[in-house]
Design a protein around this motif. Structure first.
Motif, PDB file in Angstrom:
ATOM      1  N   ASP A   4      44.017  25.723  32.569  1.00 50.61           N
ATOM      2  CA  ASP A   4      44.157  27.067  32.180  1.00 50.61           C
ATOM      3  C   ASP A   4      43.413  27.295  31.085  1.00 50.61           C
ATOM      4  O   ASP A   4      43.521  26.723  30.098  1.00 50.61           O
ATOM      5  CB  ASP A   4      45.595  27.634  32.646  1.00 50.61           C
ATOM      6  CG  ASP A   4      45.730  28.653  33.553  1.00 50.61           C
ATOM      7  OD1 ASP A   4      44.644  29.142  34.019  1.00 50.61           O
ATOM      8  OD2 ASP A   4      46.783  29.217  34.077  1.00 50.61           O
ATOM      9  N   TRP A   6      44.079  29.915  27.755  1.00 48.75           N
ATOM     10  CA  TRP A   6      45.197  30.997  27.140  1.00 48.75           C
ATOM     11  C   TRP A   6      44.742  30.972  25.444  1.00 48.75           C
ATOM     12  O   TRP A   6      44.327  30.258  25.011  1.00 48.75           O
ATOM     13  CB  TRP A   6      46.777  30.722  27.020  1.00 48.75           C
ATOM     14  CG  TRP A   6      47.361  30.807  28.669  1.00 48.75           C
ATOM     15  CD1 TRP A   6      46.964  29.613  29.546  1.00 48.75           C
ATOM     16  CD2 TRP A   6      47.837  31.463  29.130  1.00 48.75           C
ATOM     17  NE1 TRP A   6      47.549  29.699  30.777  1.00 48.75           N
ATOM     18  CE2 TRP A   6      48.117  31.193  30.454  1.00 48.75           C
ATOM     19  CE3 TRP A   6      48.415  32.890  28.785  1.00 48.75           C
ATOM     20  CZ2 TRP A   6      49.007  31.687  31.472  1.00 48.75           C
ATOM     21  CZ3 TRP A   6      49.018  33.484  29.731  1.00 48.75           C
ATOM     22  CH2 TRP A   6      49.327  32.931  31.001  1.00 48.75           C
ATOM     23  N   HIS A  89      45.535  35.775  28.408  1.00 47.60           N
ATOM     24  CA  HIS A  89      45.020  34.840  29.555  1.00 47.60           C
ATOM     25  C   HIS A  89      43.800  35.090  30.020  1.00 47.60           C
ATOM     26  O   HIS A  89      43.401  36.293  30.304  1.00 47.60           O
ATOM     27  CB  HIS A  89      46.160  34.903  30.632  1.00 47.60           C
ATOM     28  CG  HIS A  89      45.979  33.852  31.704  1.00 47.60           C
ATOM     29  ND1 HIS A  89      46.409  34.188  33.146  1.00 47.60           N
ATOM     30  CD2 HIS A  89      45.691  32.643  31.696  1.00 47.60           C
ATOM     31  CE1 HIS A  89      46.078  33.236  33.825  1.00 47.60           C
ATOM     32  NE2 HIS A  89      45.537  32.197  33.056  1.00 47.60           N
ATOM     33  N   TRP A  90      43.057  34.090  30.282  1.00 51.67           N
ATOM     34  CA  TRP A  90      41.602  34.233  30.948  1.00 51.67           C
ATOM     35  C   TRP A  90      41.546  34.348  32.605  1.00 51.67           C
ATOM     36  O   TRP A  90      42.224  33.458  33.072  1.00 51.67           O
ATOM     37  CB  TRP A  90      40.774  33.044  30.211  1.00 51.67           C
ATOM     38  CG  TRP A  90      39.545  32.975  30.846  1.00 51.67           C
ATOM     39  CD1 TRP A  90      38.826  32.394  31.984  1.00 51.67           C
ATOM     40  CD2 TRP A  90      38.179  34.163  30.508  1.00 51.67           C
ATOM     41  NE1 TRP A  90      37.295  32.712  32.191  1.00 51.67           N
ATOM     42  CE2 TRP A  90      37.200  33.756  31.245  1.00 51.67           C
ATOM     43  CE3 TRP A  90      38.407  35.019  29.499  1.00 51.67           C
ATOM     44  CZ2 TRP A  90      36.042  34.303  30.997  1.00 51.67           C
ATOM     45  CZ3 TRP A  90      36.982  35.663  29.185  1.00 51.67           C
ATOM     46  CH2 TRP A  90      35.774  35.279  30.199  1.00 51.67           C
ATOM     47  N   LEU A  91      41.176  35.659  32.768  1.00 49.17           N
ATOM     48  CA  LEU A  91      40.851  35.660  34.052  1.00 49.17           C
ATOM     49  C   LEU A  91      39.578  35.085  34.935  1.00 49.17           C
ATOM     50  O   LEU A  91      38.640  35.768  34.577  1.00 49.17           O
ATOM     51  CB  LEU A  91      40.932  37.160  34.544  1.00 49.17           C
ATOM     52  CG  LEU A  91      42.346  37.788  34.058  1.00 49.17           C
ATOM     53  CD1 LEU A  91      42.385  39.165  34.150  1.00 49.17           C
ATOM     54  CD2 LEU A  91      43.775  37.149  34.637  1.00 49.17           C
ATOM     55  N   GLN A  92      39.639  34.018  35.231  1.00 44.40           N
ATOM     56  CA  GLN A  92      38.357  33.216  35.566  1.00 44.40           C
ATOM     57  C   GLN A  92      37.678  34.208  36.445  1.00 44.40           C
ATOM     58  O   GLN A  92      36.309  34.416  36.418  1.00 44.40           O
ATOM     59  CB  GLN A  92      38.533  31.910  36.247  1.00 44.40           C
ATOM     60  CG  GLN A  92      37.317  31.120  36.645  1.00 44.40           C
ATOM     61  CD  GLN A  92      36.719  30.973  35.583  1.00 44.40           C
ATOM     62  OE1 GLN A  92      36.977  30.443  34.432  1.00 44.40           O
ATOM     63  NE2 GLN A  92      35.278  30.994  35.535  1.00 44.40           N
ATOM     64  N   GLU A  93      38.222  34.484  37.837  1.00 47.52           N
ATOM     65  CA  GLU A  93      37.216  35.124  38.753  1.00 47.52           C
ATOM     66  C   GLU A  93      36.862  36.667  37.988  1.00 47.52           C
ATOM     67  O   GLU A  93      35.600  36.989  38.670  1.00 47.52           O
ATOM     68  CB  GLU A  93      38.359  35.627  39.879  1.00 47.52           C
ATOM     69  CG  GLU A  93      38.682  34.462  40.642  1.00 47.52           C
ATOM     70  CD  GLU A  93      39.409  34.646  41.848  1.00 47.52           C
ATOM     71  OE1 GLU A  93      39.634  35.872  42.297  1.00 47.52           O
ATOM     72  OE2 GLU A  93      39.831  33.916  42.633  1.00 47.52           O
ATOM     73  N   LYS A  94      37.644  37.447  37.024  1.00 47.34           N
ATOM     74  CA  LYS A  94      37.035  38.558  36.562  1.00 47.34           C
ATOM     75  C   LYS A  94      36.248  38.377  35.221  1.00 47.34           C
ATOM     76  O   LYS A  94      35.800  39.301  34.714  1.00 47.34           O
ATOM     77  CB  LYS A  94      38.199  39.448  36.423  1.00 47.34           C
ATOM     78  CG  LYS A  94      38.802  39.818  37.608  1.00 47.34           C
ATOM     79  CD  LYS A  94      39.987  40.850  37.447  1.00 47.34           C
ATOM     80  CE  LYS A  94      40.957  40.940  38.662  1.00 47.34           C
ATOM     81  NZ  LYS A  94      41.946  42.118  38.538  1.00 47.34           N
ATOM     82  N   TRP A  97      39.444  38.459  29.415  1.00 46.65           N
ATOM     83  CA  TRP A  97      40.803  38.306  29.145  1.00 46.65           C
ATOM     84  C   TRP A  97      41.666  39.305  29.849  1.00 46.65           C
ATOM     85  O   TRP A  97      41.178  40.570  29.869  1.00 46.65           O
ATOM     86  CB  TRP A  97      40.944  38.305  27.514  1.00 46.65           C
ATOM     87  CG  TRP A  97      40.171  37.006  26.937  1.00 46.65           C
ATOM     88  CD1 TRP A  97      39.089  37.227  26.314  1.00 46.65           C
ATOM     89  CD2 TRP A  97      40.761  35.611  26.866  1.00 46.65           C
ATOM     90  NE1 TRP A  97      38.797  35.682  26.016  1.00 46.65           N
ATOM     91  CE2 TRP A  97      39.712  34.841  26.199  1.00 46.65           C
ATOM     92  CE3 TRP A  97      41.845  34.996  27.213  1.00 46.65           C
ATOM     93  CZ2 TRP A  97      39.759  33.536  26.024  1.00 46.65           C
ATOM     94  CZ3 TRP A  97      42.023  33.841  27.009  1.00 46.65           C
ATOM     95  CH2 TRP A  97      41.207  32.818  26.539  1.00 46.65           C
ATOM     96  N   ASP A  98      42.906  38.991  30.202  1.00 43.00           N
ATOM     97  CA  ASP A  98      43.600  40.003  30.902  1.00 43.00           C
ATOM     98  C   ASP A  98      44.046  41.328  30.184  1.00 43.00           C
ATOM     99  O   ASP A  98      44.219  42.254  30.890  1.00 43.00           O
ATOM    100  CB  ASP A  98      44.920  39.113  31.353  1.00 43.00           C
ATOM    101  CG  ASP A  98      45.982  38.841  30.010  1.00 43.00           C
ATOM    102  OD1 ASP A  98      45.523  38.955  29.134  1.00 43.00           O
ATOM    103  OD2 ASP A  98      47.190  38.247  30.182  1.00 43.00           O
TER     104      ASP A  98
END
Length: 201
Positions: A4, A6, A89-94, A97-98
């Motif tokens: 993940d 962060w 948090h990194w949102l991989q699919e989007k 960062w959240d």
């Protein structure tokens, strides 16, 4: 095991303060921060700076929260009042960062630039069949490139391309940029005016 991403975002009052704080994180931790940092030594966290913002990167929420305690202890010891300290948090699919606003998807960006992001390649049984199918698809509003008995049909999304491929017994591929151009009468016409007349380039 998947990793993940962060990070702790630390917004400091001024650029010079960020530079000084970055130096302290790297070289001269205070007593409380030194104890906490010892627990993180094996994690090899990365630290970077962008003007007056310092980022500390971690590979798990647990490590990020521990690093945040290091940061808080060091800020207190240095008597620095940050504008903001936040775990992100990194949102991989989007691909963001959240806490960042959602931007357009890559498909939406491609469409906004006047290109179709997907294409369906179809092999017809004959030249005449390809001609008739191209005419029919153009009547439905699709941009179609016809090459002898082969068609390339532009689609605006993967689900649309999948549906077309199933209906036409074709193959779905990402479309190279600059193949499709949006025009008012036909949203996926090919550069060179192919979408309206079905004429080869």
């Amino acid at each position: 095991m998947a990793r993940d991403d962060w990070r702790i975002r630390i917004e400091l009052p001024e650029e010079e303060g960020a530079a000084g704080f970055l130096g302290r994180l790297g070289l001269d931790l205070g007593s409380e921060a030194r104890v906490l940092a010892g627990e993180l030594r094996e994690q090899r966290l990365a630290v970077s700076r962008d003007d007056d913002v310092v980022f500390v990167y971690a590979s798990s929420l647990h490590d990020a929260e521990q690093a945040q305690r290091v940061v808080a202890a060091e800020l207190a010891e240095a008597q620095v009042e940050p504008r903001l300290v936040r775990v992100e948090h990194w949102l991989q699919e989007k691909e963001r960062w959240d806490d960042e606003p959602a931007g357009p998807t890559s498909e939406e960006e491609t469409l906004a630039e006047g290109h179709s992001p997907w294409e369906v390649r179809v092999e017809c049984g004959s030249h005449g069949e390809a001609h008739d199918l191209a005419d029919r698809l153009e009547g439905e509003g699709y941009g179609v490139a016809r090459r002898w008995r082969y068609l390339i049909v532009g689609a605006s999304s993967r689900p649309e391309a999948d549906e077309l491929a199933q209906r036409l017994h074709g193959e779905v591929e990402p479309s190279p940029e600059a193949v499709w151009e949006v025009v008012p009468q036909n949203p996926f016409a090919i550069f060179g005016g192919l979408g309206g007349a079905g004429t080869p380039l």
